[in-house]
Motif scaffolding. Structure first.
Motif, PDB file in Angstrom:
ATOM      1  N   GLN B  96       0.856  -1.192   0.000  1.00  0.00           N
ATOM      2  CA  GLN B  96       0.000   0.000   0.000  1.00  0.00           C
ATOM      3  C   GLN B  96       0.885   1.233   0.000  1.00  0.00           C
ATOM      4  OE1 GLN B  96      -3.136   0.023   2.854  1.00  0.00           O
ATOM      5  NE2 GLN B  96      -3.629   2.161   2.487  1.00  0.00           N
ATOM      6  N   ASP B  97       0.733   2.072  -1.024  1.00  0.00           N
ATOM      7  CA  ASP B  97       1.601   3.224  -1.160  1.00  0.00           C
ATOM      8  C   ASP B  97       1.597   4.106   0.088  1.00  0.00           C
ATOM      9  OD1 ASP B  97       3.417   4.528  -3.047  1.00  0.00           O
ATOM     10  OD2 ASP B  97       2.044   6.232  -2.851  1.00  0.00           O
ATOM     11  N   ASN B  98       2.789   4.560   0.456  1.00  0.00           N
ATOM     12  CA  ASN B  98       2.969   5.447   1.617  1.00  0.00           C
ATOM     13  C   ASN B  98       2.459   4.819   2.918  1.00  0.00           C
ATOM     14  OD1 ASN B  98       3.753   7.750   3.043  1.00  0.00           O
ATOM     15  ND2 ASN B  98       1.862   8.864   2.591  1.00  0.00           N
ATOM     16  N   PHE B  99       2.507   3.496   2.987  1.00  0.00           N
ATOM     17  CA  PHE B  99       2.106   2.847   4.235  1.00  0.00           C
ATOM     18  C   PHE B  99       2.958   1.601   4.515  1.00  0.00           C
ATOM     19  CE2 PHE B  99      -1.328   0.656   6.913  1.00  0.00           C
ATOM     20  CZ  PHE B  99      -0.945   1.329   8.060  1.00  0.00           C
ATOM     21  N   GLY B 194       6.584   4.273   3.936  1.00  0.00           N
ATOM     22  CA  GLY B 194       6.209   5.665   3.671  1.00  0.00           C
ATOM     23  C   GLY B 194       6.497   6.552   4.868  1.00  0.00           C
ATOM     24  N   HIS B 195       5.799   7.684   4.924  1.00  0.00           N
ATOM     25  CA  HIS B 195       5.970   8.592   6.060  1.00  0.00           C
ATOM     26  C   HIS B 195       5.594   7.833   7.336  1.00  0.00           C
ATOM     27  CE1 HIS B 195       6.534  12.497   7.873  1.00  0.00           C
ATOM     28  NE2 HIS B 195       5.485  12.251   8.631  1.00  0.00           N
TER      29      HIS B 195
END
Lengths: 302, 302
Positions: B96-99, B194-195
Motif C-alpha cells: 500500500q503506497d505510503n504505508f 512511507g511517512h
C-alpha cells in the motif's frame, strides 16, 4: 482477519475503499464514513490551468496540481515549458529510496541541454512567502520544524512570525536547483517518496503535489548509482508527455478529479478521526497527528 | 550541477557514496566525512542469532535485524518459524503506497493456513516495555507523539514516564494482528514504506528493522485492491526463503554487515550534521531533526 484488520490501520486514501471496521453499537467515524457523508460543496475541482498531466512510458498517468500562491514565478515557468512540450521525451533520472524521484533532461548536465524555449533558465527562489496567506487552517498539533503548521488551499503549510512556506510531505513536488538559490527554473522536478525531508523546507522551491498516480513515481526501481541515479540510460523511465490539463479534452485525467476543501468541516473531522482512532483495532489513540500524516482526499467525480 | 547538488541534500545512506559538497576553506562535516573518520570500535556486527535473511524471487536479498529487547516473545516465535522454514514459499500479499508492504501465508485467511509448526499462534502483545531500557541515547529534539525519543541499540525508541517502545519509522518491521492484541504471532509481517505511521506505536508489536535490501520491499508494484492487496495471485512476489543468519555460511548477507553504534560519538555527530546542515547548498538549516529522519548507518565490513 489479521490481514483485514491491520489494513484498517491504513493512512492511505485506499481506506476510502475499505469497509468500516466492525465497531460497537455507536460506530466510530472513519475517514471513509466522513467522506461518504460529506456534502458536494465541500469538494473543489482542480484548477486545470495550473494542473499538469504527465504521461510516462506505458501510459502511466500522473496528475500534479501546481501552486501559484506559493510559487507564482516557478509555476508560470513550468507552465510555459509544458505549453511548449519541453518535458516530452525527457526521463526519470533518479530514484533514491526514502527520499526522492527526480526527472528532467538526461542531457541537462552536458553542453547540449534541451532548449527551455520561451521559459527562463533563472527564476528567483520562492522558498517562502509572507505569512498573510489565507485561509490558513491551523493544526493544533505541535511540529518540530515550525511554530505553526496547517493547510492552505489543500497544501501542507508551515509558518513562523514572518513567513509561510509549503512543507516537504510525501507526494510534494519541487524544483531542483544547484547552490545558487535562483537556479531552479522548474525544468528538473522531484517528488518526495519517503519520510518527509522537512529539512528541505525553505531551502528549495516546492511547486505542487501529486494528486493522482503517485504510485507510478514511488514504485520505480531505485537507481543503483550514487544518490539513486540510474547508471544506464536504459534504466530510465521515459516521459511521453507533460500537458497542462486545460489543454486536454475535458482536462484529461485531471478533469475527473475533485479535492476535499481543507477549509471544510469534513476535512477537520477526518483530521480528528486520524488523530484519535476510535475503531476497535486501536488500543492507544495517538492524540496527535503529524502535518505529513494528514490525508488530503482526492476522488473521481461521481 | 543542479542534479549533483540537490543530491547533496539526501537523507539516505547513499550519501555515504557521495563526494563531499564543495564548501569553503573549512569544509563542513557531512555524514560521509564522519563515517570515513569513524573508529572501527564505533561499529558493531549484527547478532546473527536474531537476524533474518529473506530471499525473494529472483534472488533479491533483504536483511532484517530483530529486536529481542523490545519484543522477546514475538522474536523468539519468528525465529522458531524461520528455523522450521515456515516462511519459505509464502509471498508478499500487500503493498500500500505510503504505508506498508506486508507478507505472509496467501492461505492465511482460508480454513487451510500453513502450519506454524512448533511456533505459537498466540503471542502476548509486546507493544511497549518498562522505560528502564539502557542505554537510551535521547534526542534533544521535540516529538509530537511522545515526551522523549531517542535510540536504544540501533533502534528508534519513544518513551513516557512509565514505558518505552519502538517507533514506526521507515524500514521498521512489525507483526500483523487482528483486533485481539495477542493475535500477532509474527507469521505475518509488514515493513513501513512511507511517512512514519507513528499512530501505530503502542498498538502493534514492532519486531525489528530492515538493515539491507529495503529497496526490494519499497519499490514493489502497489496492490490495486482495497488497502493495497494484490488482486491476482500472479501479482504477488514469492518468498523463496527466510533463514536465521547464524544458520547460513558466514551469516550470509548479514555476516558482511556492521551497524554504527547509536552510543558512539560518530553517531551523535551525524545527528547534529543532519540537524543543522552546513554545506553550501543549505541556506536555512532546520535546527531540528525528526526521530524518523535520523539515519542508522549500516555498511559492509571492510
Amino acid at each position: 482477519m489479521r490481514i483485514a484488520l491491520i489494513a484498517a490501520a491504513t493512512l492511505s486514501l485506499a481506506a476510502c475503499a475499505s469497509t468500516p471496521t466492525p465497531g460497537d453499537s455507536i460506530a466510530p467515524r472513519t475517514m471513509s464514513d466522513i467522506i461518504a457523508a460529506s456534502d458536494a460543496s465541500e469538494w473543489r475541482a482542480l484548477d486545470l490551468e495550473s494542473t499538469l498531466v504527465m504521461t510516462l512510458a506505458g501510459g502511466r498517468t500522473v496528475v500534479i496540481e501546481l501552486n501559484p500562491v506559493f510559487a507564482p514565478k516557478t509555476t508560470a515557468n513550468i507552465l510555459a515549458m509544458a505549453r511548449e512540450n519541453y518535458f516530452d521525451g525527457l526521463a526519470i533520472l533518479r530514484v533514491q529510496d526514502n527520499f526522492v524521484t527526480q526527472w528532467g533532461d538526461p542531457n541537462g548536465e552536458t553542453d547540449q541541454p534541451k532548449s527551455l524555449g520561451s521559459a527562463s533558465a533563472k527564476i528567483p527562489a520562492e522558498f517562502s512567502r509572507d505569512r498573510a496567506v489565507a485561509p490558513f487552517v491551523r493544526l493544533p498539533d505541535r511540529d518540530g520544524f515550525a511554530p505553526e503548521v496547517g493547510f492552505v488551499g489543500g497544501f501542507p503549510v508551515a509558518r513562523n512570525r514572518d513567513a509561510a512556506w509549503l512543507a516537504h510531505c510525501y507526494g510534494m513536488v519541487g524544483a531542483g536547483r544547484n547552490n545558487d538559490p535562483d537556479s531552479g527554473p522548474g525544468s528538473e522536478l522531484y517528488v518526495v517518496i519517503g519520510h518527509a525531508p522537512r529539512q528541505l523546507d525553505r531551502n528549495i522551491t516546492l511547486v505542487g503535489r501529486v494528486v493522482q498516480g503517485m504510485e507510478h513515481l514511488s514504485s520505480l526501481p531505485r537507481g543503483t548509482g550514487p544518490l539513486g541515479f540510474y547508471e544506464q540510460p536504459a534504466q530510465r523511465t521515459a516521459i511521453e508527455s507533460v500537458r497542462i490539463a486545460a489543454a486536454l479534452p475535458e482536462g484529461g485525467a485531471a478533469g475527473k478529479l475533485e479535492a476535499l476543501r481543507t477549509t471544510s468541516a469534513s476535512f477537520i473531522a477526518i483530521v480528528e478521526a486520524r488523530r484519535n482512532r476510535r475503531d476497535d483495532w486501536y488500543k492507544t489513540p495517538a492524540g496527535h497527528i503529524d502535518l505529513c500524516n494528514v490525508p488530503l482526499p482526492v476522488r473521481v467525480k461521481s
